[in-house]
Motif scaffolding. Structure first.
Motif, PDB file in Angstrom:
ATOM      1  N   GLN A   8       0.834  -1.206   0.000  1.00 17.74           N
ATOM      2  CA  GLN A   8       0.000   0.000   0.000  1.00 17.74           C
ATOM      3  C   GLN A   8       0.868   1.256   0.000  1.00 17.74           C
ATOM      4  N   VAL A   9       1.964   1.210   0.729  1.00 14.71           N
ATOM      5  CA  VAL A   9       2.898   2.343   0.761  1.00 14.71           C
ATOM      6  C   VAL A   9       3.497   2.575  -0.625  1.00 14.71           C
ATOM      7  N   GLU A  10       3.874   1.495  -1.275  1.00 15.53           N
ATOM      8  CA  GLU A  10       4.452   1.588  -2.618  1.00 15.53           C
ATOM      9  C   GLU A  10       3.452   2.181  -3.611  1.00 15.53           C
ATOM     10  N   GLU A  11       2.187   1.753  -3.505  1.00 14.29           N
ATOM     11  CA  GLU A  11       1.155   2.288  -4.398  1.00 14.29           C
ATOM     12  C   GLU A  11       0.928   3.775  -4.134  1.00 14.29           C
ATOM     13  N   ALA A  12       0.926   4.160  -2.853  1.00 12.90           N
ATOM     14  CA  ALA A  12       0.738   5.572  -2.498  1.00 12.90           C
ATOM     15  C   ALA A  12       1.879   6.422  -3.047  1.00 12.90           C
ATOM     16  N   GLN A  13       3.101   5.927  -2.924  1.00 17.22           N
ATOM     17  CA  GLN A  13       4.255   6.655  -3.463  1.00 17.22           C
ATOM     18  C   GLN A  13       4.148   6.814  -4.974  1.00 17.22           C
ATOM     19  N   HIS A  14       3.627   5.783  -5.631  1.00 19.27           N
ATOM     20  CA  HIS A  14       3.437   5.847  -7.085  1.00 19.27           C
ATOM     21  C   HIS A  14       2.404   6.925  -7.446  1.00 19.27           C
ATOM     22  N   LEU A  15       1.321   7.007  -6.679  1.00 19.05           N
ATOM     23  CA  LEU A  15       0.276   8.000  -6.939  1.00 19.05           C
ATOM     24  C   LEU A  15       0.755   9.426  -6.668  1.00 19.05           C
ATOM     25  N   LEU A  16       1.690   9.559  -5.741  1.00 17.33           N
ATOM     26  CA  LEU A  16       2.211  10.879  -5.382  1.00 17.33           C
ATOM     27  C   LEU A  16       3.353  11.333  -6.286  1.00 17.33           C
ATOM     28  N   GLN A  17       3.917  10.416  -7.060  1.00 14.38           N
ATOM     29  CA  GLN A  17       5.096  10.726  -7.873  1.00 14.38           C
ATOM     30  C   GLN A  17       4.888  11.891  -8.855  1.00 14.38           C
ATOM     31  N   PRO A  18       3.743  11.974  -9.570  1.00 10.83           N
ATOM     32  CA  PRO A  18       3.552  13.113 -10.485  1.00 10.83           C
ATOM     33  C   PRO A  18       3.627  14.467  -9.772  1.00 10.83           C
ATOM     34  N   THR A  40     -13.097  21.880   1.784  1.00 13.99           N
ATOM     35  CA  THR A  40     -13.580  20.525   1.511  1.00 13.99           C
ATOM     36  C   THR A  40     -12.885  19.561   2.462  1.00 13.99           C
ATOM     37  N   MET A  41     -13.407  18.343   2.529  1.00 11.85           N
ATOM     38  CA  MET A  41     -12.769  17.290   3.320  1.00 11.85           C
ATOM     39  C   MET A  41     -11.827  16.486   2.430  1.00 11.85           C
ATOM     40  N   THR A  42     -10.664  16.138   2.955  1.00 11.11           N
ATOM     41  CA  THR A  42      -9.711  15.312   2.211  1.00 11.11           C
ATOM     42  C   THR A  42      -8.917  14.439   3.169  1.00 11.11           C
ATOM     43  N   ARG A  43      -8.521  13.264   2.695  1.00  9.20           N
ATOM     44  CA  ARG A  43      -7.581  12.439   3.475  1.00  9.20           C
ATOM     45  C   ARG A  43      -6.277  12.238   2.703  1.00  9.20           C
ATOM     46  N   ALA A  44      -6.137  12.974   1.584  1.00  5.69           N
ATOM     47  CA  ALA A  44      -4.970  12.806   0.719  1.00  5.69           C
ATOM     48  C   ALA A  44      -3.675  13.280   1.379  1.00  5.69           C
ATOM     49  N   PHE A  45      -3.757  14.294   2.226  1.00  7.46           N
ATOM     50  CA  PHE A  45      -2.545  14.806   2.859  1.00  7.46           C
ATOM     51  C   PHE A  45      -2.005  13.885   3.943  1.00  7.46           C
ATOM     52  N   SER A  46      -2.902  13.331   4.753  1.00  8.71           N
ATOM     53  CA  SER A  46      -2.424  12.636   5.952  1.00  8.71           C
ATOM     54  C   SER A  46      -2.967  11.232   6.165  1.00  8.71           C
ATOM     55  N   GLY A  47      -3.969  10.824   5.389  1.00  5.25           N
ATOM     56  CA  GLY A  47      -4.591   9.525   5.630  1.00  5.25           C
ATOM     57  C   GLY A  47      -5.711   9.609   6.641  1.00  5.25           C
ATOM     58  N   ALA A 102      -4.737  22.430  -5.809  1.00  6.93           N
ATOM     59  CA  ALA A 102      -4.371  21.460  -6.846  1.00  6.93           C
ATOM     60  C   ALA A 102      -4.075  20.078  -6.261  1.00  6.93           C
ATOM     61  N   PHE A 103      -3.425  20.017  -5.109  1.00  8.03           N
ATOM     62  CA  PHE A 103      -3.104  18.741  -4.491  1.00  8.03           C
ATOM     63  C   PHE A 103      -4.374  17.942  -4.221  1.00  8.03           C
ATOM     64  N   ILE A 104      -5.351  18.575  -3.591  1.00  9.77           N
ATOM     65  CA  ILE A 104      -6.612  17.899  -3.268  1.00  9.77           C
ATOM     66  C   ILE A 104      -7.344  17.498  -4.545  1.00  9.77           C
ATOM     67  N   LEU A 118      -5.851  14.447  -6.438  1.00  8.80           N
ATOM     68  CA  LEU A 118      -5.900  13.151  -5.753  1.00  8.80           C
ATOM     69  C   LEU A 118      -7.283  12.783  -5.222  1.00  8.80           C
ATOM     70  N   LYS A 119      -8.305  13.578  -5.529  1.00 10.46           N
ATOM     71  CA  LYS A 119      -9.614  13.376  -4.898  1.00 10.46           C
ATOM     72  C   LYS A 119     -10.251  12.022  -5.241  1.00 10.46           C
ATOM     73  N   ASN A 120      -9.943  11.457  -6.393  1.00  8.39           N
ATOM     74  CA  ASN A 120     -10.512  10.158  -6.756  1.00  8.39           C
ATOM     75  C   ASN A 120      -9.616   8.983  -6.366  1.00  8.39           C
ATOM     76  N   LYS A 121      -8.522   9.286  -5.676  1.00  7.83           N
ATOM     77  CA  LYS A 121      -7.563   8.243  -5.297  1.00  7.83           C
ATOM     78  C   LYS A 121      -7.382   8.153  -3.781  1.00  7.83           C
ATOM     79  N   GLU A 122      -8.143   8.957  -3.045  1.00  9.17           N
ATOM     80  CA  GLU A 122      -7.954   9.078  -1.594  1.00  9.17           C
ATOM     81  C   GLU A 122      -8.017   7.751  -0.848  1.00  9.17           C
TER      82      GLU A 122
END
Length: 361
Positions: A84-94, A267-274, A283-285, A288-292
């Motif tokens: 899961q960590v590896e997938e998260a890092q992949h999503l954050l790479q761009p 808005t509510m987001t969990r993209a920054f911290s989980g 832009a960050f939110i 990543l809003k569909n990948k949270e």
């Protein structure tokens, strides 16, 4: 006029608590200014090391002899899912590439245990300890009480309030969904506890009459204080209102975003911290809003985005900062912390006078 069990227990003049906003926002100067003005200043120490907490507590004591609080994030040990960590890092790479950051290393540095932080609070004998995200152990609560330290817990639903009452906290903060920053939910899904302040506070008051309730979420001025008291609260906790004050160390881009915000900005987001948190959309939110839901829970995701947030600060790029703010952010003003307290108390009195003249016409 402002007597309440909150004032009595905390030994403060006005029932106003400055929220313990973790990160680099809250300075010893801000905490002391609020406490010196009759409220309760709070050091948001969730991300601080034990040594940093000790240094900050001693700095606050140099600036005030009034009560103040230190707030911690209570997090239990959790197993890290490497896939899961590896997938998260992949999503954050761009996003890392947009900020010209190198490819992330696989290691994840998690924060120090709250237990080590708590030791410092006991050693320094802080006047008030507040917590969120979960609950300390019963023996830790009892140890704090034996030290004479007052304890404030956070509830986002009635069930949590009852757990806090059973633990023996002195005061419960009812955090409505309007509140900026992280949700304090520790029972059930965070999505199921997005209860507004107006609905939550009277239910907490009725369910737990023997413990004073403090209202948090959407309170920015004297009208909010009067509304909170009408709902049965005996105090208010304000965070966003203090983010734009002169003593706040919030980044210039963060302050500007709050001042320019509208009623629809957050808005509510969990993209920054989980963990779900309310902040101003950027832009960050958006990216990543569909990948949270693919991101790991706090504090792992928070650790994964730390370098991104730090780079955004250095580059003065508000689009990739966590711009925490509540739904009433447009009501924020640029002024000294002391002036916020003075203004809110003045507005409270004026609102009460206006209400009395209207109701009894």
């Amino acid at each position: 006029m402002f007597y309440s069990r909150v004032c009595e227990k905390l030994q403060i003049t006005y029932p106003i608590i400055q929220a313990g906003m973790a990160g680099t926002v809250v300075t010893p100067e801000l905490v002391a200014a609020v406490s010196n003005s009759g409220g309760l200043g709070t050091l948001g120490a969730g991300y601080m090391s034990s040594d940093q907490i000790r240094f900050a507590v001693r700095a606050i004591r140099q600036l005030t002899d009034k009560p103040f609080a230190v707030n911690l994030f209570i997090t239990k040990e959790m197993q890290m899912n490497e896939k899961q960590v590896e997938e998260a890092q992949h999503l954050l790479q761009p996003i890392r590439e947009q900020l010209q950051l190198e490819t992330v290393k696989q290691t994840v540095q998690l924060p120090e245990s709250y237990k080590e932080q708590l030791k410092v609070l006991i050693e320094e004998n802080v006047p008030v300890f507040s917590f969120t995200f979960d609950t300390p152990k019963q023996e830790e609560i009892e140890l704090l009480k034996r030290q004479g330290i007052k304890i404030i817990g956070t509830a986002t639903n009635v069930a949590e309030g009852k757990v806090l009452a059973h633990l023996g906290v002195d005061i419960i903060v009812g955090q409505g969904s309007e509140a900026g920053g992280h949700r304090g939910t520790f029972l059930g899904k965070e999505q199921d506890s997005m209860i507004g302040t107006t609905a939550l506070i009277p239910q907490l008051v009725d369910a737990i009459p023997h413990i004073p309730i403090v209202a948090a979420g959407g309170i920015m001025d004297g009208r909010g204080v009067v509304a909170a008291y009408a709902l049965g609260a005996e105090g208010v906790q304000m965070g966003t209102a203090f983010l734009t004050c002169y003593e706040s160390a919030a980044h210039k881009a963060h302050k500007e975003a709050i001042i320019k915000s509208t009623d629809q900005s957050t808005t509510m987001t969990r993209a920054f911290s989980g963990k779900y948190a309310r902040g101003i959309q950027n832009a960050f939110i958006e990216q990543l809003k569909n990948k949270e839901e693919k991101f790991p829970a706090y504090p792992i995701q928070n650790a994964l985005t730390t370098e991104i947030r730090q780079a955004a600060v250095k580059q003065n790029n508000g689009e990739y900062m966590s711009l925490w703010a509540g739904q009433a952010s447009p009501l924020a003003q640029i002024e000294e912390a002391q002036q916020i307290i003075i203004r809110v108390i003045k507005e409270t009195k004026e609102t009460l006078t206006k209400l009395q003249s209207t109701i009894y016409k």
